[in-house]
Structure formats: structure tokens, C-alpha cells
Design a protein around this motif. Structure first.
Motif, mmCIF file in Angstrom:
data_model
loop_
_atom_site.group_PDB
_atom_site.id
_atom_site.type_symbol
_atom_site.label_atom_id
_atom_site.label_comp_id
_atom_site.label_asym_id
_atom_site.label_seq_id
_atom_site.Cartn_x
_atom_site.Cartn_y
_atom_site.Cartn_z
ATOM 1 N N PRO A 177 -29.091 -2.406 -14.447
ATOM 2 C CA PRO A 177 -28.446 -1.307 -13.724
ATOM 3 C C PRO A 177 -26.991 -1.574 -13.344
ATOM 4 O O PRO A 177 -26.249 -0.626 -13.087
ATOM 5 N N PHE A 178 -26.586 -2.827 -13.292
ATOM 6 C CA PHE A 178 -25.204 -3.138 -12.944
ATOM 7 C C PHE A 178 -24.269 -2.945 -14.133
ATOM 8 O O PHE A 178 -23.171 -2.413 -14.001
ATOM 9 N N THR A 179 -24.718 -3.363 -15.310
ATOM 10 C CA THR A 179 -23.862 -3.256 -16.498
ATOM 11 C C THR A 179 -24.179 -2.031 -17.333
ATOM 12 O O THR A 179 -23.362 -1.605 -18.151
ATOM 13 N N GLY A 180 -25.377 -1.462 -17.155
ATOM 14 C CA GLY A 180 -25.804 -0.350 -17.986
ATOM 15 C C GLY A 180 -26.217 -0.756 -19.380
ATOM 16 O O GLY A 180 -26.523 0.095 -20.227
ATOM 17 N N GLU B 231 -34.026 -13.750 -10.220
ATOM 18 C CA GLU B 231 -32.919 -13.392 -11.100
ATOM 19 C C GLU B 231 -33.368 -12.400 -12.169
ATOM 20 O O GLU B 231 -32.623 -11.494 -12.549
ATOM 21 N N THR B 232 -34.594 -12.559 -12.652
ATOM 22 C CA THR B 232 -35.129 -11.589 -13.608
ATOM 23 C C THR B 232 -35.221 -10.210 -12.962
ATOM 24 O O THR B 232 -34.863 -9.196 -13.574
ATOM 25 N N GLU B 233 -35.695 -10.157 -11.728
ATOM 26 C CA GLU B 233 -35.803 -8.868 -11.044
ATOM 27 C C GLU B 233 -34.433 -8.233 -10.829
ATOM 28 O O GLU B 233 -34.278 -7.013 -10.955
ATOM 29 N N VAL B 234 -33.426 -9.026 -10.502
ATOM 30 C CA VAL B 234 -32.079 -8.479 -10.297
ATOM 31 C C VAL B 234 -31.549 -7.879 -11.591
ATOM 32 O O VAL B 234 -30.964 -6.788 -11.594
ATOM 33 N N LYS C 24 -31.328 -4.816 -7.597
ATOM 34 C CA LYS C 24 -31.293 -5.121 -6.168
ATOM 35 C C LYS C 24 -30.607 -6.470 -5.941
ATOM 36 O O LYS C 24 -30.491 -7.300 -6.853
ATOM 37 N N LEU C 25 -30.157 -6.686 -4.721
ATOM 38 C CA LEU C 25 -29.385 -7.888 -4.433
ATOM 39 C C LEU C 25 -30.199 -9.158 -4.666
ATOM 40 O O LEU C 25 -31.387 -9.205 -4.335
ATOM 41 N N LEU C 26 -29.527 -10.177 -5.196
ATOM 42 C CA LEU C 26 -30.203 -11.463 -5.379
ATOM 43 C C LEU C 26 -30.699 -11.994 -4.037
ATOM 44 O O LEU C 26 -31.799 -12.548 -3.953
ATOM 45 N N ALA C 27 -29.903 -11.806 -2.983
ATOM 46 C CA ALA C 27 -30.319 -12.281 -1.662
ATOM 47 C C ALA C 27 -31.630 -11.616 -1.246
ATOM 48 O O ALA C 27 -32.529 -12.259 -0.688
ATOM 49 N N PRO D 26 -24.905 -7.343 -8.042
ATOM 50 C CA PRO D 26 -26.001 -7.768 -7.167
ATOM 51 C C PRO D 26 -26.271 -9.266 -7.217
ATOM 52 O O PRO D 26 -26.931 -9.798 -6.320
ATOM 53 N N MET D 27 -25.780 -9.946 -8.246
ATOM 54 C CA MET D 27 -25.929 -11.397 -8.309
ATOM 55 C C MET D 27 -24.942 -12.120 -7.396
ATOM 56 O O MET D 27 -25.088 -13.306 -7.116
ATOM 57 N N ASP D 28 -23.918 -11.415 -6.928
ATOM 58 C CA ASP D 28 -22.890 -11.993 -6.070
ATOM 59 C C ASP D 28 -23.413 -12.052 -4.641
ATOM 60 O O ASP D 28 -23.877 -11.048 -4.089
ATOM 61 N N ALA D 29 -23.314 -13.207 -4.015
ATOM 62 C CA ALA D 29 -23.831 -13.383 -2.658
ATOM 63 C C ALA D 29 -23.122 -12.508 -1.637
ATOM 64 O O ALA D 29 -23.671 -12.231 -0.562
#
Length: 492
Positions: A26-29, A87-90, A95-98, A316-319
Motif C-alpha cells: 500500500p505504500f508503493t502501490g 515486516e511481512t504484515e507492513v 500499517k506502521l511497523l511500530a 510505515p517502515m520508518d519509526a
């Protein structure tokens, strides 16, 4: 490009039809993996494997203590692989990695809890009113369970079903959302490593009409546990009723987050932010209606806007990211449509109200955190589940009006009350029609606390001791210990 396989009978197998579905980030499409597009043949293979494990395989011979030990081992493996699964779910749901790492680190507790509970399920000796009989009850597994899970928190919500079902002695066939199946398929591998017998846990991925419907209809499935929209849930419940199958439904909400004038307003504002902008508003318990008492309305709205304007969107991988993308393109379009509906009905845009075009959002499916004022509870934006970062602010005068507005929706999953008055907190918790009521907090869940809805928010309960009962059936046993037979044509 990663290509996944179905998980049936303890093995990874290709779909019978030889077809796959693309899954996007969803972030990169961009497409990052291929998911098996199963069909009724795969469903039958999986259900047959689950039924055999239940009735003939080693699972049927295991003691409850042995089942519990396997669940403990599974929890350990999830803890070991928490970051990889998160990470797979993100990548799959944006959704956010956190957020996802927090969920994955917490998920093992469900397997430890139900692993310990597995051999604590007890029947009872019945004090009958009839002499000469000894009677007791047994709690036995319902059978094969079909678990159908949504795209917003795939493994957490799957765990809410899987852990109590296995502790009860059932076997499981799970159909995850076609939009977010990857983490469930990776998770399935841990069952083999933990030592679960083949067929105890199976995953069939694919579309609702090609996998979900045949799974609900399969004659060997005895229970359907579903989390998703109320429209789909109602259809599944009707379908299951034709074979008198057990169902549990968690179907979303339109939760009121109620701020009284005596509340700690700083904490209430943070609770409102958490309730609607955490997870990009894509949670069934989203506090999408903020009810604010007239006397502090302007003060609360001002503080709310100050905080919401600082929300950081992006990868979303960015803290440092606080608001990620909407998970699917259809949901992204749906949220944007609701923004138009709200303005057409007269709601005032106080913040956002459009798609995000910030550079840090790239090509992802982002919606600006949105706050509407001048909302009437009769508006669609206040009555229907948007499932996005969209907040409706509604004024109220007093406690009675707050209760009336809060309950004036067809949903009843959750609610929150912000007040320093313990009497008010207790009164509101009694009067609010919701399965969970928080006081001076929001979005708190536990493996120990029952979770479920009133009204259109669903049937049954997940989590806590109540959850394992959802997968058990009670049998009464009568033993004649000396009763003299009388007239055979009369009820004993």
C-alpha cells in the motif's frame, strides 16, 4: 517477486486451479508477492485434512495438556519470528511497523494463556432431583472451525480465533483476506516446526465467493468465526444458518469517544487521536465519533487540531511515521467518497478532507487525517463505518444526551468515557450499549478480557475464558446407579 503456496495437511501445496493473485504494497502501490487463488477443491482438501486430524489423527488422541504444550511452543516461535512476521504484515497492509511489531510481540501471550487454559476446562457433577442416578457434564470440541479474517490486523485477529479453538481441541481451516494473506501463510509454517500434527491448522487463500463461500457451506465445518464488515457477516450468518452451524461474528463499529467537562482534557485529546488516527483509522474499535460536552467543546477542538496537524505521514517502515496508507485501493476510494458525502451533508472540514499529496507519501494510498465539525448524529458520516482516518465531532449538553447520542447507532462494539467523576464513569459504563467500555483510556485489549459487540457489531465473544467456550459443546451423561425402572411409556 515471492510466490506463496497453500498450507494443507501439514504441507505447502499449489492451488488446484493453478492460479495466483497479486498482492500490492500500500505504500508503493507495487505488486510484491503472489498469493494462491484457491477454489472449492482446495477448501475440500483442507477441510478433509482438518476432519481427519480431529477424528483419526494424533490430535484426537492428545490430552488437553499435550495440546497446551504445543500452543506454548507455538508462542515461543512467534516470539522468535516476531519482527519478520511484522515486516511481512507492513508490506501487505501498510500499517506502521511500530504497531505491527507491538502486535506480534504481544501475540505469544494468547498462545501461552490458552495453552495453560486447555486442561482447565472442567465439567461438573450434577446434583439431580432424581434418586438412583449419577450425572455429569463433559465439554467437547465442536469440530472443524472455519476462521475468516480481515486485512487490518491479520495475525492478531487470527490468533483471537486460533488459540482458543485449538485449546478446545478443534481443528482449523483459515481463509485470510485476499488483500493480506502473506503473513498467515508464513505463520502456518510455524505449526509444523512446533510439532502440530498434519491437518490441525490449514490455510486456503483466495476470493470470498471462490473460497469463503465453499468453506462456510462445507458439511464437515461445524463453526464459522468471522471478523469483517457487517454486510459480509450477515450474509455468512444466513448461509451458515441453513445447516444450523455455530457462528461467531465481530462486525465493526461506530464507537463513541465521550469527553465530559471534568475530564483531563490533555489526556482526552490524546485518547481521541489514538482512537481514530492510530492504524489510519482502520480498526473495528475506531473512536470515529468524538462526543464533546458544550462547555469544553471549543477548547477540546483547538487542542485536538494542534496535535493532529503534527501527524507525520509516510513510509510505515520508518519509526518516525505516525499515519500510514490505507491498506487497499477499494478502501481508499471508499474513504474519499465518504469525505464528499460528509461535506454534502453539511459537515465542516476542520482538518484534512482530501487525499494526501505530500512528497513523503510517494505513490501510496494516503488520506489526510480528517476532522469534521458541525456533525449531526443523523449524518451518514456519524452512522456508517468509514474505516479510515476520519473523525466526526458531535456536541452534547449533559450526561443523558451523551448516552442518547452514543447509543443512537446500529453498532455497539466499543465506547470510551473521559471523566474524573467515578460515579459518572460507572453510570456511563452501565448505560452505554457496547461490548467494551473504556474509562480515561482507549484502544486497550488483552487476551484476558472478553471482546465482542452489541447489536449489529456481532455475535459471541473473543478473548478471555469466554472465548474457549465458543468452541466447546456441553454433553450431559446419565448413569443409572440403582434406579428402578418403572412404566417404560412414561418420562423418567
Amino acid at each position: 517477486m515471492q510466490r506463496y503456496q497453500l498450507h494443507i495437511g501439514g504441507r505447502e501445496v499449489e492451488p488446484a486451479g493453478g492460479r495466483w493473485l497479486e498482492t500490492q504494497n500500500p505504500f508503493t502501490g507495487e505488486t510484491w508477492a503472489e498469493i494462491p487463488r484457491g477454489d472449492a477443491r482446495d477448501v475440500d482438501r483442507a477441510v478433509q485434512a482438518a476432519h481427519q486430524a480431529l477424528t483419526q489423527g494424533p490430535w484426537s488422541e492428545m490430552t488437553a495438556t499435550q495440546r497446551g504444550q504445543l500452543l506454548h511452543r507455538l508462542g515461543d516461535l512467534v516470539a522468535r519470528d516476531a519482527r519478520k512476521l511484522a515486516e511481512t504484515e507492513v508490506r501487505d497492509n501498510g500499517k506502521l511497523l511500530a504497531e505491527m511489531l507491538g502486535q506480534l510481540n504481544y501475540i505469544p501471550q494468547w498462545y501461552y494463556y490458552y495453552g495453560g487454559l486447555a486442561d482447565k476446562v472442567q465439567g461438573a457433577v450434577l446434583p439431580l432431583d432424581k434418586k438412583g442416578y449419577f450425572s455429569f457434564t463433559r465439554h467437547e470440541p465442536l469440530g472443524v472451525v472455519a476462521a475468516i479474517t480481515p486485512w487490518n490486523s491479520p495475525l492478531l485477529l487470527a490468533t483471537w480465533k486460533i488459540a482458543p479453538a485449538l485449546a478446545a481441541g478443534c481443528t482449523v481451516v483459515i481463509k485470510p483476506s485476499e488483500f493480506t494473506s502473506a503473513s498467515t501463510l508464513e505463520f502456518a509454517r510455524l505449526f509444523d516446526e512446533a510439532g502440530f500434527p498434519p491437518g490441525v491448522f490449514n490455510v486456503v487463500t483466495g476470493l470470498g465467493d471462490e473460497v469463503g463461500s465453499p468453506l462456510v457451506d462445507h458439511p464437515l465445518v461445524r463453526k464459522i468465526s468471522f471478523t469483517g464488515s457487517d454486510t459480509t457477516g450477515r450474509r455468512i450468518n444466513e448461509q451458515a444458518a441453513r445447516q444450523l452451524k455455530h457462528t461467531a461474528m465481530e462486525l465493526g463499529g461506530k464507537s463513541p469517544n465521550i469527553v465530559f467537562e471534568d475530564a483531563d482534557l490533555e489526556q482526552a485529546v490524546f485518547g481521541a487521536i489514538s482512537g481514530i488516527f492510530a492504524a489510519t483509522g482502520q480498526t473495528c474499535i475506531a473512536g470515529s465519533r468524538l462526543l464533546v460536552q458544550d462547555s469544553v467543546h471549543d477548547q477540546v477542538v483547538g487542542k485536538l487540531l494542534d496535535v493532529a496537524r503534527t501527524a507525520r505521514m509516510g513510509d510505515p517502515m520508518d519509526a518516525d511515521t505516525q499515519v500510514g496508507p490505507v491498506t487497499t485501493q477499494p478502501q481508499y476510494r471508499k474513504v474519499l467518497e465518504y469525505l464528499q458525502v460528509a461535506t454534502q451533508e453539511g459537515a465542516k472540514v476542520l482538518l484534512g478532507g482530501r487525499a494526501a499529496d505530500r512528497p513523503e507519501c510517494g505513490k501510496g494510498w494516503f488520506v489526510e487525517p480528517t476532522i469534521f465539525g458541525d456533525v449531526k448524529n443523523s449524518m451518514r458520516i456519524a452512522q456508517e463505518e468509514v474505516f479510515g482516518p476520519v473523525l466526526s465531532i458531535i456536541r452534547f449538553k449533559d450526561e443523558a444526551e451523551a448516552v442518547q447520542i452514543a447509543n443512537d447507532v446500529r453498532f455497539g462494539l466499543a465506547a470510551a468515557v473521559w471523566t474524573r467523576d467515578i460515579g459518572r464513569a460507572l453510570r456511563m459504563s452501565e448505560k452505554l450499549q457496547a461490548g467494551t467500555v473504556w474509562v480515561n483510556t482507549y484502544r486497550a485489549v488483552s487476551f484476558m478480557a472478553p471482546f465482542g459487540g452489541y447489536k449489529d457489531s456481532g455475535l459471541g465473544r473473543e478473548n478471555g475464558i469466554d472465548a474457549i467456550r465458543e468452541f466447546l459443546q456441553v454433553k450431559s451423561v446419565w448413569i443409572n446407579s440403582g434406579a428402578v425402572s418403572g412404566n417404560p411409556f412414561v418420562l423418567r
